[in-house]
Design an enzyme around this catalytic site. Structure first.
Site, PDB file in Angstrom:
ATOM      1  N   ASP A  62       0.743  -1.223   0.081  1.00  0.00           N
ATOM      2  CA  ASP A  62       0.036   0.149   0.233  1.00  0.00           C
ATOM      3  C   ASP A  62       0.992   1.386   0.113  1.00  0.00           C
ATOM      4  OD1 ASP A  62      -1.589   2.323   1.067  1.00  0.00           O
ATOM      5  OD2 ASP A  62      -3.309   0.940   1.675  1.00  0.00           O
ATOM      6  N   TYR A 150      -7.692  17.565  -5.091  1.00  0.00           N
ATOM      7  CA  TYR A 150      -6.827  16.383  -6.030  1.00  0.00           C
ATOM      8  C   TYR A 150      -6.066  17.153  -7.000  1.00  0.00           C
ATOM      9  CZ  TYR A 150      -6.635  13.075  -9.962  1.00  0.00           C
ATOM     10  OH  TYR A 150      -6.207  12.211 -11.175  1.00  0.00           O
ATOM     11  N   THR A 185     -12.144   5.051 -16.572  1.00  0.00           N
ATOM     12  CA  THR A 185     -11.931   4.231 -15.544  1.00  0.00           C
ATOM     13  C   THR A 185     -12.778   4.261 -14.316  1.00  0.00           C
ATOM     14  OG1 THR A 185     -10.774   5.583 -14.266  1.00  0.00           O
ATOM     15  CG2 THR A 185      -9.353   4.251 -15.891  1.00  0.00           C
TER      16      THR A 185
HETATM   17  N1  LIG Z   1      -9.190   8.297 -14.776  1.00  0.00           N
HETATM   18  C1  LIG Z   1      -8.777   9.454 -14.861  1.00  0.00           C
HETATM   19  O1  LIG Z   1      -9.463  10.267 -15.647  1.00  0.00           O
HETATM   20  C2  LIG Z   1      -7.410   9.946 -14.797  1.00  0.00           C
HETATM   21  C3  LIG Z   1      -6.771  11.068 -15.569  1.00  0.00           C
HETATM   22  C4  LIG Z   1      -5.563  11.692 -15.301  1.00  0.00           C
HETATM   23  C5  LIG Z   1      -4.852  11.002 -14.230  1.00  0.00           C
HETATM   24  N2  LIG Z   1      -5.415   9.830 -13.562  1.00  0.00           N
HETATM   25  C6  LIG Z   1      -4.299   9.237 -12.577  1.00  0.00           C
HETATM   26  O2  LIG Z   1      -4.113   7.796 -13.288  1.00  0.00           O
HETATM   27  C7  LIG Z   1      -3.928   6.803 -12.161  1.00  0.00           C
HETATM   28  C8  LIG Z   1      -4.729   5.599 -12.127  1.00  0.00           C
HETATM   29  O3  LIG Z   1      -6.287   6.326 -12.169  1.00  0.00           O
HETATM   30  P1  LIG Z   1      -7.474   5.175 -12.405  1.00  0.00           P
HETATM   31  O4  LIG Z   1      -7.954   6.292 -13.196  1.00  0.00           O
HETATM   32  O5  LIG Z   1      -6.903   3.936 -13.197  1.00  0.00           O
HETATM   33  O6  LIG Z   1      -7.997   5.141 -11.140  1.00  0.00           O
HETATM   34  P2  LIG Z   1      -8.845   3.752 -10.347  1.00  0.00           P
HETATM   35  O7  LIG Z   1      -9.535   3.128 -11.532  1.00  0.00           O
HETATM   36  O8  LIG Z   1      -9.748   4.322  -9.379  1.00  0.00           O
HETATM   37  O9  LIG Z   1      -7.642   3.007  -9.918  1.00  0.00           O
HETATM   38  C9  LIG Z   1      -6.626   3.364  -8.919  1.00  0.00           C
HETATM   39  C10 LIG Z   1      -5.704   2.363  -8.659  1.00  0.00           C
HETATM   40  O10 LIG Z   1      -4.942   2.845  -7.747  1.00  0.00           O
HETATM   41  C11 LIG Z   1      -4.665   1.947  -6.403  1.00  0.00           C
HETATM   42  N3  LIG Z   1      -4.827   2.576  -5.321  1.00  0.00           N
HETATM   43  C12 LIG Z   1      -5.592   3.463  -4.621  1.00  0.00           C
HETATM   44  N4  LIG Z   1      -4.882   3.815  -3.212  1.00  0.00           N
HETATM   45  C13 LIG Z   1      -3.892   3.055  -3.255  1.00  0.00           C
HETATM   46  C14 LIG Z   1      -2.905   2.889  -2.031  1.00  0.00           C
HETATM   47  N5  LIG Z   1      -2.866   3.477  -0.990  1.00  0.00           N
HETATM   48  N6  LIG Z   1      -1.965   1.949  -2.401  1.00  0.00           N
HETATM   49  C15 LIG Z   1      -1.946   1.106  -3.570  1.00  0.00           C
HETATM   50  N7  LIG Z   1      -2.637   1.365  -4.564  1.00  0.00           N
HETATM   51  C16 LIG Z   1      -3.661   2.026  -4.378  1.00  0.00           C
HETATM   52  C17 LIG Z   1      -6.065   1.219  -6.681  1.00  0.00           C
HETATM   53  O11 LIG Z   1      -5.991   0.028  -5.716  1.00  0.00           O
HETATM   54  P3  LIG Z   1      -7.258  -0.612  -5.152  1.00  0.00           P
HETATM   55  O12 LIG Z   1      -8.185  -1.577  -6.329  1.00  0.00           O
HETATM   56  O13 LIG Z   1      -6.960  -1.661  -4.124  1.00  0.00           O
HETATM   57  O14 LIG Z   1      -8.172   0.471  -4.781  1.00  0.00           O
HETATM   58  C18 LIG Z   1      -6.210   1.081  -8.029  1.00  0.00           C
HETATM   59  O15 LIG Z   1      -5.575  -0.027  -8.670  1.00  0.00           O
HETATM   60  C19 LIG Z   1      -3.937   7.648 -10.837  1.00  0.00           C
HETATM   61  O16 LIG Z   1      -2.812   8.119 -10.247  1.00  0.00           O
HETATM   62  C20 LIG Z   1      -4.972   9.006 -11.139  1.00  0.00           C
HETATM   63  O17 LIG Z   1      -4.875  10.005 -10.317  1.00  0.00           O
HETATM   64  C21 LIG Z   1      -6.480   9.184 -13.895  1.00  0.00           C
END
Ligand SMILES: NC(=O)c1ccc[n+]([C@@H]2O[C@H](COP(=O)([O-])OP(=O)(O)OC[C@H]3O[C@@H](n4cnc5c(N)ncnc54)[C@H](OP(=O)(O)O)[C@@H]3O)[C@@H](O)[C@H]2O)c1
Length: 241
Positions: A62, A150, A185
């Site tokens: 984590d 954020y 996502t």
């Molecule tokens: N989706 C967007 O529009 C977007 C745009 C720009 C940037 N991002 C960035 O892209 C990255 C991935 O986002 P996503 O959209 O794929 O989000 P997501 O679907 O919510 O997935 C988040 C991931 O992070 C993991 N995570 C959260 N807290 C954690 C912790 N304390 N330790 C280890 N793992 C942890 C989650 O694990 P669990 O399954 O255990 O919760 C999950 O695998 C993030 O950094 C996000 O800020 C996303």
């Protein structure tokens, strides 16, 4: 510095879903020999194990738990591409009653998590060569009011990523700062974005950007607009030649 995925050993935090899972799939499709899946819940990678067999190795950690992250160095000493993707969104505008709680949670994961992962793998990357990839956002360079805390956390992560670029450059390690716009996502759905790009835009973009030796990647339609407007500032102050 160009970094090829073919034959690489990668590690991805938050590898079980969303952008992280797509990165794992793209890396394996482009010839990575092994990918470490860093996740909180070891059960959450079963589908990836069924698909990829011994090319994936699940490691429980984590990013808010410094000890669990530092232990990864012993378990993944052969890694040469580290992707810090794990992130959280806790929507809060600057005057909302929960802004402090949201900001603390996001700083703990999105900023301190990055610092922990980077420090854990700094020596290993120096020895093995390769790249450190940080998933930032368009909100790293523009605050979006409903997501103010954020945005602040992603701005801080971007600042740290720039510092890592300077430090790692001296060690022959590339750093890539990834700035997606809205991506389809769980997080994208939770944020209620209208139009979202697919996760593969990000994951395939990373493969190409690493090969090109770029520092910035702006994947997706909205991100491309940011890139165009940001380019001259970036070239003058962030990545001067
Ligand atoms: N989706 C967007 O529009 C977007 C745009 C720009 C940037 N991002 C960035 O892209 C990255 C991935 O986002 P996503 O959209 O794929 O989000 P997501 O679907 O919510 O997935 C988040 C991931 O992070 C993991 N995570 C959260 N807290 C954690 C912790 N304390 N330790 C280890 N793992 C942890 C989650 O694990 P669990 O399954 O255990 O919760 C999950 O695998 C993030 O950094 C996000 O800020 C996303």
């Amino acid at each position: 510095m160009s970094v090829s995925i073919k034959g690489s050993v990668a590690l991805v935090t938050g590898a079980n879903r969303g952008i992280g899972k797509a990165i794992v799939e793209s890396f394996l499709a482009h010839g990575a020999s092994k990918v470490y899946l860093v996740v909180r819940n070891q059960e959450s990678t079963q589908a990836l194990h069924r698909l990829y067999g011994d090319k994936v190795v699940t490691l429980q950690a984590d990013v808010t738990d410094a000890e669990s992250i530092s232990k990864l160095a012993l378990l993944a000493a052969d890694v040469n591409i580290v992707v810090n993707n794990a992130g959280v969104l806790a929507p809060a505008d600057p005057l909302s009653e929960h802004i402090e709680a949201s900001l603390r949670k996001e700083l703990e994961v999105n900023v301190f998590g990055l610092v922990r992962v980077a420090n854990t793998f700094a020596d290993i990357l120096q020895i093995n060569g390769g790249a450190f990839v940080q998933i930032n956002s368009v909100v790293s360079i523009k605050n979006f009011t409903p997501f103010s805390s954020y945005s602040a956390s992603k701005a801080a992560a971007y600042a740290i990523t720039q510092g890592l670029r300077d430090k790692f450059a001296k060690q022959g390690v590339s750093v890539l700062s990834v700035h997606p716009g809205p991506i389809d996502t769980d997080m994208g759905v939770e944020a209620n974005f209208d139009e979202m790009d697919s996760v593969s835009i990000v994951s395939e973009g990373i493969v190409s950007a690493l090969a090109a030796g770029d520092f910035h990647l702006f994947p997706g339609a909205m991100a491309k607009d940011f890139e165009a407007a940001y380019r001259s500032y970036s070239e003058a102050f962030i990545t001067p030649v």
